[in-house]
Design a protein around this motif. Structure first.
Motif, PDB file in Angstrom:
ATOM      1  N   LYS A 427       0.840  -1.197   0.000  1.00  0.00           N
ATOM      2  CA  LYS A 427       0.000   0.000   0.000  1.00  0.00           C
ATOM      3  C   LYS A 427       0.876   1.248   0.000  1.00  0.00           C
ATOM      4  O   LYS A 427       1.825   1.357   0.776  1.00  0.00           O
ATOM      5  CB  LYS A 427      -0.907  -0.011   1.229  1.00  0.00           C
ATOM      6  N   VAL A 428       0.565   2.200  -0.878  1.00  0.00           N
ATOM      7  CA  VAL A 428       1.331   3.439  -1.003  1.00  0.00           C
ATOM      8  C   VAL A 428       0.393   4.608  -0.751  1.00  0.00           C
ATOM      9  O   VAL A 428      -0.686   4.688  -1.348  1.00  0.00           O
ATOM     10  CB  VAL A 428       1.982   3.566  -2.395  1.00  0.00           C
ATOM     11  N   ARG A 429       0.807   5.506   0.114  1.00  0.00           N
ATOM     12  CA  ARG A 429      -0.007   6.679   0.419  1.00  0.00           C
ATOM     13  C   ARG A 429       0.816   7.941   0.215  1.00  0.00           C
ATOM     14  O   ARG A 429       1.987   8.001   0.604  1.00  0.00           O
ATOM     15  CB  ARG A 429      -0.517   6.631   1.861  1.00  0.00           C
ATOM     16  N   SER A 430       0.190   8.926  -0.374  1.00  0.00           N
ATOM     17  CA  SER A 430       0.855  10.196  -0.628  1.00  0.00           C
ATOM     18  C   SER A 430       0.624  11.146   0.540  1.00  0.00           C
ATOM     19  O   SER A 430      -0.490  11.258   1.056  1.00  0.00           O
ATOM     20  CB  SER A 430       0.331  10.820  -1.923  1.00  0.00           C
ATOM     21  N   ILE A 431       1.688  11.826   0.964  1.00  0.00           N
ATOM     22  CA  ILE A 431       1.617  12.827   2.032  1.00  0.00           C
ATOM     23  C   ILE A 431       2.012  14.168   1.430  1.00  0.00           C
ATOM     24  O   ILE A 431       3.137  14.320   0.942  1.00  0.00           O
ATOM     25  CB  ILE A 431       2.557  12.469   3.201  1.00  0.00           C
ATOM     26  N   PRO A 432       1.134  15.158   1.418  1.00  0.00           N
ATOM     27  CA  PRO A 432       1.416  16.427   0.720  1.00  0.00           C
ATOM     28  C   PRO A 432       2.343  17.354   1.489  1.00  0.00           C
ATOM     29  O   PRO A 432       2.187  18.565   1.442  1.00  0.00           O
ATOM     30  CB  PRO A 432       0.020  17.035   0.564  1.00  0.00           C
ATOM     31  N   HIS A 433       3.294  16.819   2.227  1.00  0.00           N
ATOM     32  CA  HIS A 433       4.241  17.632   2.991  1.00  0.00           C
ATOM     33  C   HIS A 433       5.582  16.911   3.011  1.00  0.00           C
ATOM     34  O   HIS A 433       5.658  15.690   2.837  1.00  0.00           O
ATOM     35  CB  HIS A 433       3.781  17.842   4.447  1.00  0.00           C
ATOM     36  N   THR A 434       6.632  17.668   3.228  1.00  0.00           N
ATOM     37  CA  THR A 434       7.895  17.036   3.580  1.00  0.00           C
ATOM     38  C   THR A 434       7.814  16.595   5.037  1.00  0.00           C
ATOM     39  O   THR A 434       7.174  17.252   5.857  1.00  0.00           O
ATOM     40  CB  THR A 434       9.070  18.014   3.395  1.00  0.00           C
ATOM     41  N   VAL A 435       8.438  15.486   5.360  1.00  0.00           N
ATOM     42  CA  VAL A 435       8.290  14.891   6.688  1.00  0.00           C
ATOM     43  C   VAL A 435       9.649  14.821   7.369  1.00  0.00           C
ATOM     44  O   VAL A 435      10.699  14.982   6.751  1.00  0.00           O
ATOM     45  CB  VAL A 435       7.666  13.485   6.592  1.00  0.00           C
ATOM     46  N   SER A 436       9.606  14.575   8.669  1.00  0.00           N
ATOM     47  CA  SER A 436      10.826  14.476   9.457  1.00  0.00           C
ATOM     48  C   SER A 436      10.639  13.402  10.515  1.00  0.00           C
ATOM     49  O   SER A 436       9.527  12.924  10.754  1.00  0.00           O
ATOM     50  CB  SER A 436      11.155  15.822  10.118  1.00  0.00           C
ATOM     51  N   THR A 437      11.734  13.008  11.139  1.00  0.00           N
ATOM     52  CA  THR A 437      11.673  12.034  12.220  1.00  0.00           C
ATOM     53  C   THR A 437      11.146  12.712  13.479  1.00  0.00           C
ATOM     54  O   THR A 437      11.230  13.940  13.603  1.00  0.00           O
ATOM     55  CB  THR A 437      13.072  11.459  12.487  1.00  0.00           C
ATOM     56  N   PRO A 438      10.601  11.958  14.440  1.00  0.00           N
ATOM     57  CA  PRO A 438      10.470  10.504  14.443  1.00  0.00           C
ATOM     58  C   PRO A 438       9.197  10.041  13.753  1.00  0.00           C
ATOM     59  O   PRO A 438       8.256  10.815  13.574  1.00  0.00           O
ATOM     60  CB  PRO A 438      10.428  10.175  15.934  1.00  0.00           C
ATOM     61  N   PHE A 439       9.185   8.760  13.375  1.00  0.00           N
ATOM     62  CA  PHE A 439       8.048   8.118  12.735  1.00  0.00           C
ATOM     63  C   PHE A 439       7.521   7.066  13.707  1.00  0.00           C
ATOM     64  O   PHE A 439       8.210   6.096  14.004  1.00  0.00           O
ATOM     65  CB  PHE A 439       8.498   7.497  11.416  1.00  0.00           C
ATOM     66  N   ALA A 440       6.334   7.281  14.239  1.00  0.00           N
ATOM     67  CA  ALA A 440       5.792   6.404  15.282  1.00  0.00           C
ATOM     68  C   ALA A 440       4.703   5.517  14.701  1.00  0.00           C
ATOM     69  O   ALA A 440       3.779   6.005  14.043  1.00  0.00           O
ATOM     70  CB  ALA A 440       5.232   7.233  16.437  1.00  0.00           C
ATOM     71  N   VAL A 441       4.817   4.211  14.934  1.00  0.00           N
ATOM     72  CA  VAL A 441       3.840   3.235  14.450  1.00  0.00           C
ATOM     73  C   VAL A 441       3.369   2.398  15.630  1.00  0.00           C
ATOM     74  O   VAL A 441       4.185   1.900  16.412  1.00  0.00           O
ATOM     75  CB  VAL A 441       4.447   2.328  13.363  1.00  0.00           C
ATOM     76  N   SER A 442       2.060   2.264  15.775  1.00  0.00           N
ATOM     77  CA  SER A 442       1.474   1.454  16.841  1.00  0.00           C
ATOM     78  C   SER A 442       0.731   0.281  16.218  1.00  0.00           C
ATOM     79  O   SER A 442      -0.279   0.478  15.533  1.00  0.00           O
ATOM     80  CB  SER A 442       0.523   2.301  17.695  1.00  0.00           C
ATOM     81  N   ALA A 443       1.234  -0.936  16.447  1.00  0.00           N
ATOM     82  CA  ALA A 443       0.575  -2.119  15.903  1.00  0.00           C
ATOM     83  C   ALA A 443      -0.727  -2.412  16.632  1.00  0.00           C
ATOM     84  O   ALA A 443      -1.697  -2.871  16.026  1.00  0.00           O
ATOM     85  CB  ALA A 443       1.520  -3.318  15.993  1.00  0.00           C
ATOM     86  N   SER A 444      -0.790  -2.138  17.936  1.00  0.00           N
ATOM     87  CA  SER A 444      -2.005  -2.426  18.700  1.00  0.00           C
ATOM     88  C   SER A 444      -3.152  -1.508  18.295  1.00  0.00           C
ATOM     89  O   SER A 444      -4.310  -1.921  18.260  1.00  0.00           O
ATOM     90  CB  SER A 444      -1.720  -2.294  20.195  1.00  0.00           C
ATOM     91  N   ARG A 445      -2.838  -0.258  17.972  1.00  0.00           N
ATOM     92  CA  ARG A 445      -3.878   0.692  17.570  1.00  0.00           C
ATOM     93  C   ARG A 445      -4.048   0.758  16.058  1.00  0.00           C
ATOM     94  O   ARG A 445      -5.036   1.296  15.566  1.00  0.00           O
ATOM     95  CB  ARG A 445      -3.554   2.090  18.102  1.00  0.00           C
TER      96      ARG A 445
END
Length: 477
Positions: A427-445
């Motif tokens: 799956k590929v999703r476009s984000i209309p902004h430049t991004v920065s760290t950190p990148f947080a991912v929650s598997a439970s949520r």
């Protein structure tokens, strides 16, 4: 965190110094005017005479009406007010949280060093760790004191400027109904303690000794009886002086040679991933890495008989292993480290498309990896970013053969596959902004939080389709 504290203190000092330079530049003209008019008085005396309505000397009248003026006063007031807001933001968002995190982590380390039944000894000197703990505790107190002093000083400046503005308008026969009311008692306090002194600057200088009244010193000595600290002279130290003492105590504690290491802390094997040279590019880089465990497909569904396989996903620094813009995924490294054999290791490399860079990555549930990609275009237009969710099972894991320590960097033998953003890899999703760290991912949520360059937090629901983007993305300051 120590670097955050150092940078925060430096920025606070710079902001306040700029504001005070403008203040003293304008108000230093008053003593010269007093001397020119042949009057033997100080700036404080002239302002007090104006406050109590006894007289307005020609020197003060000339200073307020001509040298300073309403425009100059508003400029100084704006600079001080802006510096006060910036200082308050730095304290609440950076300095205070960093000091509290350091305190918490040192307290944990102190607890581990005392938990002899579990860790025996971790090689830290107990007395030195106690000294570090007290130093960080005193720094927490110093930050709180500095925050209160800064807030009080800025408020006294604002009150003084409001009174001076009203006086200027009265001298110029202009209306004063739009001028905020000023507290006369606070004006007196400002003239006595702030006109020629700078408490904030005192707390930001390393060699400054803060005066402390006898009653306060006596109360501090009485508090020592309750325990928790032994330094009864900490109120005489500046914020910078206390921070320097913390750094010295940290160096002394952690440079102490380890005389004994707990047998519970062991390293059974090593898995070298990539070489790090002495070049500035590699030595200063921070490579995104994610580690997780997934249940084997052929394992039993009974919880007591789960079989787990470990996965390591990492970005390989450019230039290392002769690879550029690549990420690697390795599985079975846990068995490797246990048996010192690389027979169970396997992995694959993925080449990020040209024009993009991997900002961060994270393993996700169900053998998935989520990549955060950003455009590397040099154009002035705002760049776009992409969040790519890949199914690891769609890629072929190649065995990493060899016996440790021979063929240490076996990832170098793998051929990197090209990642195509328009294929069915995931799956590929476009984000209309430049991004920065950190990148947080929650598997439970089932959500991912992305931070844009505009200091916005974008929250995505990973398990839903992109058609519901309006419902799944929230944009928060």
């Amino acid at each position: 965190m120590v670097e955050v504290v150092r940078a925060s203190v430096s920025l606070i000092s710079k902001q306040w110094s700029n504001a005070m330079s403008l203040f003293h530049e304008k108000f230093s003209a008053l003593p010269n005017l007093i001397s020119t008019h042949g009057v033997e008085s100080s700036s404080e005396d002239e302002f007090l005479s104006l406050l109590f309505g006894t007289r307005t000397s020609p020197a003060l009248h000339h200073f307020l009406a001509s040298s300073l003026g309403e425009a100059g006063l508003k400029r100084i007031a704006k600079a001080v007010d802006s510096a006060g807001r910036d200082i308050r933001g730095i304290i609440t968002e950076h300095l205070q949280p960093a000091v509290e995190i350091i305190s918490f982590r040192l307290a944990e380390l102190r607890g581990l060093s005392r938990w002899r039944s579990r860790f025996q000894t971790i090689g830290l000197d107990g007395n030195l760790i106690d000294g570090v703990t007290e130093s960080i505790g005193m720094l927490v107190v110093q930050v709180e004191r500095f925050s209160r002093v800064a807030a009080t000083v800025v408020y006294l400046f604002q009150n003084f400027f409001a009174w001076v503005l009203k006086s200027v308008r009265i001298l110029l026969n202009e209306p004063t109904d739009q001028v905020p009311a000023a507290n006369s008692e606070l004006v007196v306090i400002f003239l006595k303690f702030l006109l020629d002194k700078d408490p904030i600057k005192q707390l930001l200088e390393a060699d400054e000794r803060i005066e402390c009244d006898m009653d306060t010193a006596r109360h501090v000595e009485q508090l020592v009886v309750f325990g928790g600290f032994t330094d009864t002279q900490f109120l005489e130290k500046s914020l910078v002086n206390q921070f320097n003492e913390l750094e010295d105590s940290l160096k002394e504690a952690f440079l102490m040679p380890f005389t004994a290491i707990s047998s519970q802390i062991q390293c059974q094997g090593l898995l070298p991933l990539y070489p790090v040279t002495s070049s500035a590019t590699l030595s200063s880089s921070c490579s995104p890495t994610s580690i997780s465990f997934y249940k084997d497909e052929d394992s039993s569904h009974e919880e007591s008989s789960y079989s787990l396989t470990d996965y390591v996903c990492l970005k390989i620094p450019d230039g290392s292993l002769n690879k550029v813009n690549c990420i690697g995924v390795i599985k079975g490294s846990g068995n490797c480290c246990t048996t010192l054999s690389m027979m169970s290791l396997s992995g694959f490399l993925l080449h990020i498309p040209d024009g993009y860079e991997c900002v961060d990555l994270s393993l996700y549930k169900d053998n998935q990896v989520v990549l955060l990609l950003s455009e590397t275009s040099c154009s002035d237009s705002p760049g776009k970013s992409w969040m790519v969710m890949l199914q690891i099972e769609n890629f072929s894991f190649m065995p990493l053969s060899g016996t440790f320590p021979a063929n240490i960097y076996s990832l170098q033998k793998l051929v990197a596959l090209d990642l195509q953003l328009d294929t069915d890899y995931g799956k590929v999703r476009s984000i209309p902004h430049t991004v920065s760290t950190p990148f947080a991912v929650s598997a439970s949520r089932g959500v991912a939080c992305v931070f844009s360059s505009r200091r916005h937090a974008l929250v995505y629901i990973l398990d839903e389709d992109e058609e519901a983007e309006g419902d799944e993305t929230s944009d928060m300051e």
